[in-house]
Design an enzyme around this catalytic site. Sequence first.
Site, PDB file in Angstrom:
ATOM      1  N   GLY A  53       3.851  -2.075  -9.982  1.00  0.00           N
ATOM      2  CA  GLY A  53       3.269  -0.769  -9.704  1.00  0.00           C
ATOM      3  C   GLY A  53       2.372  -0.741  -8.488  1.00  0.00           C
ATOM      4  O   GLY A  53       2.811  -0.988  -7.371  1.00  0.00           O
TER       5      GLY A  53
ATOM      6  N   MET B   9       1.619  -1.033  -3.031  1.00  0.00           N
ATOM      7  CA  MET B   9       2.579  -0.712  -4.077  1.00  0.00           C
ATOM      8  C   MET B   9       3.790  -1.627  -3.984  1.00  0.00           C
ATOM      9  O   MET B   9       4.201  -2.023  -2.904  1.00  0.00           O
ATOM     10  CB  MET B   9       3.038   0.750  -3.968  1.00  0.00           C
ATOM     11  CG  MET B   9       1.953   1.751  -4.248  1.00  0.00           C
ATOM     12  SD  MET B   9       2.529   3.450  -4.037  1.00  0.00           S
ATOM     13  CE  MET B   9       3.924   3.450  -5.150  1.00  0.00           C
TER      14      MET B   9
ATOM     15  N   GLY C 253       9.549  -5.627  -5.428  1.00  0.00           N
ATOM     16  CA  GLY C 253       9.833  -5.496  -4.013  1.00  0.00           C
ATOM     17  C   GLY C 253       8.577  -5.728  -3.194  1.00  0.00           C
ATOM     18  O   GLY C 253       7.468  -5.845  -3.713  1.00  0.00           O
ATOM     19  N   GLY C 254       8.750  -5.810  -1.894  1.00  0.00           N
ATOM     20  CA  GLY C 254       7.597  -5.934  -1.007  1.00  0.00           C
ATOM     21  C   GLY C 254       7.272  -7.363  -0.633  1.00  0.00           C
ATOM     22  O   GLY C 254       7.959  -8.319  -1.020  1.00  0.00           O
TER      23      GLY C 254
ATOM     24  N   CYS D 251       1.014  -7.453   2.915  1.00  0.00           N
ATOM     25  CA  CYS D 251       2.282  -6.722   2.877  1.00  0.00           C
ATOM     26  C   CYS D 251       3.125  -6.982   4.117  1.00  0.00           C
ATOM     27  O   CYS D 251       3.999  -6.180   4.476  1.00  0.00           O
ATOM     28  CB  CYS D 251       2.051  -5.213   2.698  1.00  0.00           C
ATOM     29  SG  CYS D 251       1.134  -4.835   1.183  1.00  0.00           S
TER      30      CYS D 251
ATOM     31  N   HIS E 256      -4.644  -9.563  -5.435  1.00  0.00           N
ATOM     32  CA  HIS E 256      -5.275  -8.867  -6.557  1.00  0.00           C
ATOM     33  C   HIS E 256      -6.548  -9.612  -6.922  1.00  0.00           C
ATOM     34  O   HIS E 256      -6.594 -10.853  -6.870  1.00  0.00           O
ATOM     35  CB  HIS E 256      -4.359  -8.838  -7.781  1.00  0.00           C
ATOM     36  CG  HIS E 256      -3.047  -8.160  -7.548  1.00  0.00           C
ATOM     37  ND1 HIS E 256      -2.942  -6.863  -7.100  1.00  0.00           N
ATOM     38  CD2 HIS E 256      -1.782  -8.604  -7.708  1.00  0.00           C
ATOM     39  CE1 HIS E 256      -1.660  -6.543  -6.996  1.00  0.00           C
ATOM     40  NE2 HIS E 256      -0.933  -7.580  -7.353  1.00  0.00           N
TER      41      HIS E 256
ATOM     42  N   ILE F 109       3.636  -9.901   0.559  1.00  0.00           N
ATOM     43  CA  ILE F 109       2.513 -10.542  -0.132  1.00  0.00           C
ATOM     44  C   ILE F 109       1.336  -9.578  -0.257  1.00  0.00           C
ATOM     45  O   ILE F 109       1.111  -8.729   0.609  1.00  0.00           O
ATOM     46  CB  ILE F 109       2.067 -11.827   0.602  1.00  0.00           C
ATOM     47  CG1 ILE F 109       1.185 -12.696  -0.309  1.00  0.00           C
ATOM     48  CG2 ILE F 109       1.360 -11.510   1.923  1.00  0.00           C
ATOM     49  CD1 ILE F 109       1.025 -14.128   0.181  1.00  0.00           C
ATOM     50  N   THR F 110       0.626  -9.679  -1.357  1.00  0.00           N
ATOM     51  CA  THR F 110      -0.602  -8.915  -1.521  1.00  0.00           C
ATOM     52  C   THR F 110      -1.598  -9.728  -2.341  1.00  0.00           C
ATOM     53  O   THR F 110      -1.275 -10.791  -2.871  1.00  0.00           O
ATOM     54  CB  THR F 110      -0.333  -7.538  -2.165  1.00  0.00           C
ATOM     55  OG1 THR F 110      -1.487  -6.703  -1.970  1.00  0.00           O
ATOM     56  CG2 THR F 110      -0.026  -7.654  -3.648  1.00  0.00           C
TER      57      THR F 110
ATOM     58  N   ALA G  25      -1.861  -1.214  -6.668  1.00  0.00           N
ATOM     59  CA  ALA G  25      -3.157  -1.900  -6.689  1.00  0.00           C
ATOM     60  C   ALA G  25      -4.105  -1.128  -5.774  1.00  0.00           C
ATOM     61  O   ALA G  25      -3.953  -1.167  -4.542  1.00  0.00           O
ATOM     62  CB  ALA G  25      -3.012  -3.340  -6.236  1.00  0.00           C
TER      63      ALA G  25
END
Length: 246
Positions: free
Chosen positions: A180, A168, A95-96, A198, A101, A98-99, A182
């Site tokens: 999960g 998350m 879900g969610g 996000c 890492h 863009i993010t 970050a």
Amino acid sequence: MNTRINKRVEFRDLGLMDYQQAWDYQEGLFADVISVKIQNRDLAPEVQLLTPNYLLFCQHPHVYTLGKSGKPEHLLLDTDGLDQKEARYYRINRGGDITYHGPGQLVGYPILDLDNFFTDIHRYMRTLEEAIILTLGDYGLDAGRVQGLTGVWLDHKEQRNPRKICAMGVKSSRWVTMHGFALNVNTNLAYFGHIVPCGIQDKAVTSLEAELGHPVAMDEVAQKLKARLAVLFEMELEETRIQSTI
């Protein structure tokens, strides 16, 4: 539902691992847990198999991931821009929105059968957040939640300059979780400048290093967070160290 409860969780430190490799690794474990649950449907309660649980920690090389509810335009780089930043981009099944890492960010992937803990996704998300909030409290940071938004934030009360320190996004099927959180520890925050993190345009992103003014040992943060998760979920953690290459 499996009537035999297994609180044991196998912890695996994957080190620095390519995102696609880690995603495939998660998918394999996730499928194995689902397979056990399907087998148990045809077994009497007293002979049902215990479903395994896993907690994976890792870091990733530079990568942007877009969740199922995300908008592709929230990535502000084209293919050439991604190449220049030595970053990859994946659309994924959490879900969610863009993010980002990258190195210096502690990524956690709990692959849990919630039938072993509690079958409530809202409570699951809030418990992950609480473990991170308590861990940040160990460093003197007053972290918390912002109503209507997932993740963990600083300046979450007055919200004069709210900034996200942990993103998350999870997936769940048959009460088995994957993906999960970050947590930005020593993350290069400049990489967040190339996305709408996000999907939120009016709030900043931060890290432990940025807030404290100095780098923080990743292993130390990982140990503190792992201990918090174990207590809040009442896990019996068993450690297996995995050596990985990217």
